[in-house]
Design a protein around this motif. Structure first.
Motif, PDB file in Angstrom:
ATOM      1  N   PRO A 120       0.833  -1.197   0.000  1.00  0.00           N
ATOM      2  CA  PRO A 120       0.000   0.000   0.000  1.00  0.00           C
ATOM      3  C   PRO A 120       0.873   1.255   0.000  1.00  0.00           C
ATOM      4  O   PRO A 120       1.885   1.323   0.696  1.00  0.00           O
ATOM      5  N   LEU A 121       0.483   2.263  -0.760  1.00  0.00           N
ATOM      6  CA  LEU A 121       1.263   3.486  -0.830  1.00  0.00           C
ATOM      7  C   LEU A 121       0.904   4.435   0.312  1.00  0.00           C
ATOM      8  O   LEU A 121      -0.246   4.570   0.682  1.00  0.00           O
ATOM      9  N   LYS A 122       1.932   5.084   0.849  1.00  0.00           N
ATOM     10  CA  LYS A 122       1.700   6.127   1.847  1.00  0.00           C
ATOM     11  C   LYS A 122       1.339   7.421   1.118  1.00  0.00           C
ATOM     12  O   LYS A 122       1.532   7.555  -0.084  1.00  0.00           O
ATOM     13  N   ARG A 123       0.842   8.404   1.877  1.00  0.00           N
ATOM     14  CA  ARG A 123       0.304   9.609   1.255  1.00  0.00           C
ATOM     15  C   ARG A 123       1.277  10.774   1.196  1.00  0.00           C
ATOM     16  O   ARG A 123       0.898  11.884   0.820  1.00  0.00           O
ATOM     17  N   GLY A 124       2.531  10.557   1.555  1.00  0.00           N
ATOM     18  CA  GLY A 124       3.496  11.659   1.603  1.00  0.00           C
ATOM     19  C   GLY A 124       3.623  12.415   0.300  1.00  0.00           C
ATOM     20  O   GLY A 124       3.642  13.655   0.283  1.00  0.00           O
ATOM     21  N   ALA A 125       3.712  11.697  -0.808  1.00  0.00           N
ATOM     22  CA  ALA A 125       3.864  12.343  -2.111  1.00  0.00           C
ATOM     23  C   ALA A 125       2.662  13.222  -2.421  1.00  0.00           C
ATOM     24  O   ALA A 125       2.813  14.350  -2.934  1.00  0.00           O
ATOM     25  N   ILE A 126       1.470  12.716  -2.100  1.00  0.00           N
ATOM     26  CA  ILE A 126       0.241  13.470  -2.357  1.00  0.00           C
ATOM     27  C   ILE A 126       0.208  14.732  -1.498  1.00  0.00           C
ATOM     28  O   ILE A 126      -0.117  15.827  -1.977  1.00  0.00           O
ATOM     29  N   THR A 127       0.558  14.590  -0.228  1.00  0.00           N
ATOM     30  CA  THR A 127       0.532  15.726   0.701  1.00  0.00           C
ATOM     31  C   THR A 127       1.497  16.815   0.268  1.00  0.00           C
ATOM     32  O   THR A 127       1.152  18.006   0.236  1.00  0.00           O
ATOM     33  N   ILE A 128       2.722  16.423  -0.090  1.00  0.00           N
ATOM     34  CA  ILE A 128       3.732  17.398  -0.496  1.00  0.00           C
ATOM     35  C   ILE A 128       3.310  18.116  -1.773  1.00  0.00           C
ATOM     36  O   ILE A 128       3.385  19.343  -1.870  1.00  0.00           O
ATOM     37  N   ALA A 129       2.850  17.353  -2.761  1.00  0.00           N
ATOM     38  CA  ALA A 129       2.422  17.954  -4.028  1.00  0.00           C
ATOM     39  C   ALA A 129       1.231  18.887  -3.820  1.00  0.00           C
ATOM     40  O   ALA A 129       1.152  19.955  -4.427  1.00  0.00           O
ATOM     41  N   SER A 130       0.329  18.492  -2.952  1.00  0.00           N
ATOM     42  CA  SER A 130      -0.857  19.307  -2.687  1.00  0.00           C
ATOM     43  C   SER A 130      -0.483  20.636  -2.045  1.00  0.00           C
ATOM     44  O   SER A 130      -0.931  21.705  -2.483  1.00  0.00           O
ATOM     45  N   LEU A 131       0.351  20.589  -1.026  1.00  0.00           N
ATOM     46  CA  LEU A 131       0.748  21.812  -0.324  1.00  0.00           C
ATOM     47  C   LEU A 131       1.612  22.718  -1.196  1.00  0.00           C
ATOM     48  O   LEU A 131       1.558  23.946  -1.075  1.00  0.00           O
ATOM     49  N   ALA A 132       2.423  22.110  -2.060  1.00  0.00           N
ATOM     50  CA  ALA A 132       3.289  22.895  -2.939  1.00  0.00           C
ATOM     51  C   ALA A 132       2.571  23.332  -4.209  1.00  0.00           C
ATOM     52  O   ALA A 132       3.120  24.106  -4.994  1.00  0.00           O
ATOM     53  N   LYS A 133       1.341  22.804  -4.401  1.00  0.00           N
ATOM     54  CA  LYS A 133       0.565  23.088  -5.613  1.00  0.00           C
ATOM     55  C   LYS A 133       1.378  22.752  -6.858  1.00  0.00           C
ATOM     56  O   LYS A 133       1.518  23.560  -7.787  1.00  0.00           O
ATOM     57  N   ALA A 134       1.916  21.542  -6.843  1.00  0.00           N
ATOM     58  CA  ALA A 134       2.792  21.084  -7.915  1.00  0.00           C
ATOM     59  C   ALA A 134       2.363  19.695  -8.372  1.00  0.00           C
ATOM     60  O   ALA A 134       1.677  18.972  -7.640  1.00  0.00           O
ATOM     61  N   PRO A 135       2.762  19.301  -9.573  1.00  0.00           N
ATOM     62  CA  PRO A 135       2.399  17.967 -10.059  1.00  0.00           C
ATOM     63  C   PRO A 135       3.257  16.867  -9.469  1.00  0.00           C
ATOM     64  O   PRO A 135       4.349  17.118  -8.949  1.00  0.00           O
ATOM     65  N   ILE A 136       2.733  15.655  -9.542  1.00  0.00           N
ATOM     66  CA  ILE A 136       3.504  14.451  -9.211  1.00  0.00           C
ATOM     67  C   ILE A 136       3.876  13.784 -10.531  1.00  0.00           C
ATOM     68  O   ILE A 136       3.011  13.543 -11.373  1.00  0.00           O
ATOM     69  N   VAL A 137       5.147  13.505 -10.713  1.00  0.00           N
ATOM     70  CA  VAL A 137       5.594  12.782 -11.898  1.00  0.00           C
ATOM     71  C   VAL A 137       5.897  11.346 -11.480  1.00  0.00           C
ATOM     72  O   VAL A 137       6.817  11.109 -10.697  1.00  0.00           O
ATOM     73  N   PRO A 138       5.112  10.388 -11.965  1.00  0.00           N
ATOM     74  CA  PRO A 138       5.318   8.988 -11.567  1.00  0.00           C
ATOM     75  C   PRO A 138       6.424   8.328 -12.386  1.00  0.00           C
ATOM     76  O   PRO A 138       6.610   8.642 -13.570  1.00  0.00           O
ATOM     77  N   ALA A 139       7.155   7.440 -11.768  1.00  0.00           N
ATOM     78  CA  ALA A 139       8.220   6.716 -12.460  1.00  0.00           C
ATOM     79  C   ALA A 139       8.272   5.276 -11.969  1.00  0.00           C
ATOM     80  O   ALA A 139       8.066   5.007 -10.777  1.00  0.00           O
ATOM     81  N   TYR A 140       8.561   4.383 -12.895  1.00  0.00           N
ATOM     82  CA  TYR A 140       8.685   2.966 -12.546  1.00  0.00           C
ATOM     83  C   TYR A 140      10.112   2.531 -12.852  1.00  0.00           C
ATOM     84  O   TYR A 140      10.626   2.760 -13.944  1.00  0.00           O
ATOM     85  N   TYR A 141      10.761   1.919 -11.860  1.00  0.00           N
ATOM     86  CA  TYR A 141      12.142   1.436 -12.049  1.00  0.00           C
ATOM     87  C   TYR A 141      12.178  -0.074 -12.099  1.00  0.00           C
ATOM     88  O   TYR A 141      11.523  -0.758 -11.305  1.00  0.00           O
ATOM     89  N   GLU A 142      12.943  -0.577 -13.051  1.00  0.00           N
ATOM     90  CA  GLU A 142      13.221  -2.013 -13.108  1.00  0.00           C
ATOM     91  C   GLU A 142      14.688  -2.173 -13.449  1.00  0.00           C
ATOM     92  O   GLU A 142      15.192  -1.585 -14.412  1.00  0.00           O
ATOM     93  N   GLY A 143      15.396  -2.961 -12.646  1.00  0.00           N
ATOM     94  CA  GLY A 143      16.823  -3.127 -12.896  1.00  0.00           C
ATOM     95  C   GLY A 143      17.547  -3.671 -11.684  1.00  0.00           C
ATOM     96  O   GLY A 143      16.916  -4.218 -10.758  1.00  0.00           O
ATOM     97  N   PRO A 144      18.865  -3.512 -11.662  1.00  0.00           N
ATOM     98  CA  PRO A 144      19.649  -4.049 -10.542  1.00  0.00           C
ATOM     99  C   PRO A 144      19.282  -3.393  -9.221  1.00  0.00           C
ATOM    100  O   PRO A 144      19.025  -2.194  -9.164  1.00  0.00           O
TER     101      PRO A 144
END
Length: 201
Positions: A120-144
């Motif tokens: 389950p994801l925590k809400r930190g990213a949402i809270t920070i983006a909301s307060l800063a009035k900025a977008p969230i850019v999602p990224a998926y990592y696969e590798g070592p």
């Protein structure tokens, strides 16, 4: 220090992991944002920074890493700042919010853990983006996940999704639960996108 180590890390990732960044055109230009990524091992922290290098990514780090003065100086030079995970203070949010408002990039790993399975994801990213009035850019990592895997030549990928812009209900409120769920779904979509990309190469 950040640029110096960044060039070394980028060289290693390019040579050994044939590092590829997909979707870099989705990165906002000239504005701060929250850079949210999946988290499976400590090398994904490096990969996320390299995906937009030489633009700097600022990270939260557990306060225990700053107890040694030499280590603290080194970690701070890498744009990390301390957070008490057991008893988070208001500054845990204020610092990243201010960084984003200043036009900088804050890297967040919403799962809050280095596990391969879905969590389950925590809400930190949402809270920070909301307060800063900025977008969230999602990224998926696969590798070592470790240096051993890196030097064995396991390929590394970062897939960057389109920015998620938070809409407010009424004058102030952002539906954190909705966007947390949306972010989780986006990670799965990016994973599938990478799967399709690899089958065509």
């Amino acid at each position: 220090m950040y640029r110096f180590l960044g060039y070394i890390a980028l060289f290693l990732f390019k040579v050994f992991a044939r590092f590829q960044v997909i979707g870099k055109e989705n990165i906002p230009k000239g504005a701060g944002f929250v850079y949210a990524c999946t988290h499976a091992g400590w090398l994904d922290v490096v990969a996320l920074a390299l995906s937009i290098f030489p633009v700097r990514v600022h990270y939260m780090a557990k306060k225990e890493l700053f107890q040694n003065p030499i280590a603290a100086k080194f970690i701070t030079s890498l744009n990390a700042f301390p957070v008490d995970r057991e008893n988070p203070a208001p500054s845990s949010i204020k610092i990243p919010v201010q960084l984003v408002k200043e036009g900088k990039v804050v890297g967040i790993f919403p799962s809050g853990t280095r596990k391969s399975e879905d969590v389950p994801l925590k809400r930190g990213a949402i809270t920070i983006a909301s307060l800063a009035k900025a977008p969230i850019v999602p990224a998926y990592y696969e590798g070592p996940k470790t240096l051993k895997e890196l030097f064995k030549g396991k390929k590394a990928y970062i897939v960057i999704g389109k920015p998620i812009r938070l809409e407010r209900e009424g004058a102030k409120r952002v539906d954190a639960e909705h966007y947390t769920r949306l972010l989780s779904e986006t990670f799965l979509q990016l994973k599938e996108e990478l799967k399709n990309y690899r089958t065509t190469k």
